[in-house]
Design a protein around this motif. Structure first.
Motif, PDB file in Angstrom:
ATOM      1  N   SER A  80       0.806  -1.217   0.000  1.00  0.00           N
ATOM      2  CA  SER A  80       0.000   0.000   0.000  1.00  0.00           C
ATOM      3  C   SER A  80       0.845   1.276   0.000  1.00  0.00           C
ATOM      4  N   LEU A  81       2.132   1.150   0.308  1.00  0.00           N
ATOM      5  CA  LEU A  81       2.993   2.335   0.344  1.00  0.00           C
ATOM      6  C   LEU A  81       3.869   2.480  -0.903  1.00  0.00           C
ATOM      7  N   ARG A  82       3.696   1.615  -1.872  1.00  0.00           N
ATOM      8  CA  ARG A  82       4.448   1.715  -3.124  1.00  0.00           C
ATOM      9  C   ARG A  82       3.683   2.664  -4.034  1.00  0.00           C
ATOM     10  N   ALA A  83       4.256   3.838  -4.263  1.00  0.00           N
ATOM     11  CA  ALA A  83       3.536   4.874  -5.000  1.00  0.00           C
ATOM     12  C   ALA A  83       4.275   5.247  -6.278  1.00  0.00           C
ATOM     13  N   GLY A  84       3.524   5.796  -7.220  1.00  0.00           N
ATOM     14  CA  GLY A  84       4.111   6.345  -8.430  1.00  0.00           C
ATOM     15  C   GLY A  84       4.429   5.318  -9.489  1.00  0.00           C
ATOM     16  N   ILE A  85       4.925   5.839 -10.612  1.00  0.00           N
ATOM     17  CA  ILE A  85       5.347   5.006 -11.734  1.00  0.00           C
ATOM     18  C   ILE A  85       6.869   4.969 -11.735  1.00  0.00           C
ATOM     19  N   PHE A  86       7.424   3.769 -11.702  1.00  0.00           N
ATOM     20  CA  PHE A  86       8.859   3.563 -11.828  1.00  0.00           C
ATOM     21  C   PHE A  86       9.047   2.409 -12.794  1.00  0.00           C
ATOM     22  N   ALA A  87       9.961   2.540 -13.725  1.00  0.00           N
ATOM     23  CA  ALA A  87      10.244   1.501 -14.714  1.00  0.00           C
ATOM     24  C   ALA A  87       8.971   1.116 -15.482  1.00  0.00           C
ATOM     25  N   GLY A  88       8.032   2.044 -15.586  1.00  0.00           N
ATOM     26  CA  GLY A  88       6.803   1.800 -16.324  1.00  0.00           C
ATOM     27  C   GLY A  88       5.765   1.000 -15.565  1.00  0.00           C
ATOM     28  N   LEU A  89       5.988   0.752 -14.276  1.00  0.00           N
ATOM     29  CA  LEU A  89       5.072  -0.063 -13.493  1.00  0.00           C
ATOM     30  C   LEU A  89       4.490   0.734 -12.335  1.00  0.00           C
ATOM     31  N   THR A  90       3.233   0.441 -12.011  1.00  0.00           N
ATOM     32  CA  THR A  90       2.596   1.050 -10.842  1.00  0.00           C
ATOM     33  C   THR A  90       3.110   0.350  -9.587  1.00  0.00           C
ATOM     34  N   GLY A  91       2.770   0.880  -8.435  1.00  0.00           N
ATOM     35  CA  GLY A  91       3.187   0.268  -7.177  1.00  0.00           C
ATOM     36  C   GLY A  91       2.672  -1.152  -7.031  1.00  0.00           C
ATOM     37  N   ALA A  92       1.431  -1.379  -7.396  1.00  0.00           N
ATOM     38  CA  ALA A  92       0.849  -2.724  -7.300  1.00  0.00           C
ATOM     39  C   ALA A  92       1.563  -3.701  -8.235  1.00  0.00           C
ATOM     40  N   GLN A  93       1.910  -3.240  -9.422  1.00  0.00           N
ATOM     41  CA  GLN A  93       2.620  -4.099 -10.365  1.00  0.00           C
ATOM     42  C   GLN A  93       4.028  -4.425  -9.861  1.00  0.00           C
ATOM     43  N   ARG A  94       4.694  -3.440  -9.259  1.00  0.00           N
ATOM     44  CA  ARG A  94       6.033  -3.689  -8.707  1.00  0.00           C
ATOM     45  C   ARG A  94       5.959  -4.668  -7.534  1.00  0.00           C
TER      46      ARG A  94
END
Length: 141
Positions: free
Chosen positions: A56-70
């Motif tokens: 729930s604390l993984r926010a934003g887009i990094f490497a083209g992935l959302t927090g849930a995807q990461r």
């Protein structure tokens, strides 16, 4: 970890808000997916940085992935727990088998994934403690 790759990232010089606003995530993902030559390095870096972070604390887009995807990628890469763990011969005490309170405590202490058997053993231990007020095994008569 060497961070020299960051100077080649497509996001360098972009408005930081596009990575954290859901209204611009499509643009952010497109930049990562289509333009970024260091996407893999970015993914490895963010997974390392977010290790141990609740989903729930993984926010934003990094490497083209959302927090849930990461979070999903991190779970897939995590080592799977084994049922019975033992130490090599001559290395001291044998580790408690999964499905015990001791194994649950070890998983927590070592930040390992907790299996259902250990979780149930911990719950049963809590129930017994609340019922008796003690963690000691009752003496047999």
């Amino acid at each position: 970890m060497d961070r020299e790759w960051e100077s080649k990232a497509a996001c360098l010089g972009q408005d930081p808000e596009i990575w954290f606003s859901q209204t611009t995530w499509t643009k952010a993902r497109r930049i990562c997916r289509d333009e970024c030559p260091v996407r893999e390095e970015c993914l490895e870096a963010i997974l390392a940085r977010e290790s141990g972070t609740p989903d729930s604390l993984r926010a934003g887009i990094f490497a083209g992935l959302t927090g849930a995807q990461r979070a999903k990628v991190a779970r897939r890469r995590a080592p799977q727990p084994t049922k019975a763990r033992t130490k090599p011969a001559g290395s001291g005490r044998q580790l408690a088998a999964c499905g015990t309170k001791a194994a649950y405590d070890r998983h927590v202490r070592k930040k390992e994934p907790i299996d259902d058997a250990c979780r149930a053993a911990n719950a049963a231990s809590g129930v017994a403690y609340r019922a008796t007020g003690s963690t000691k095994v009752p003496a047999s008569r």
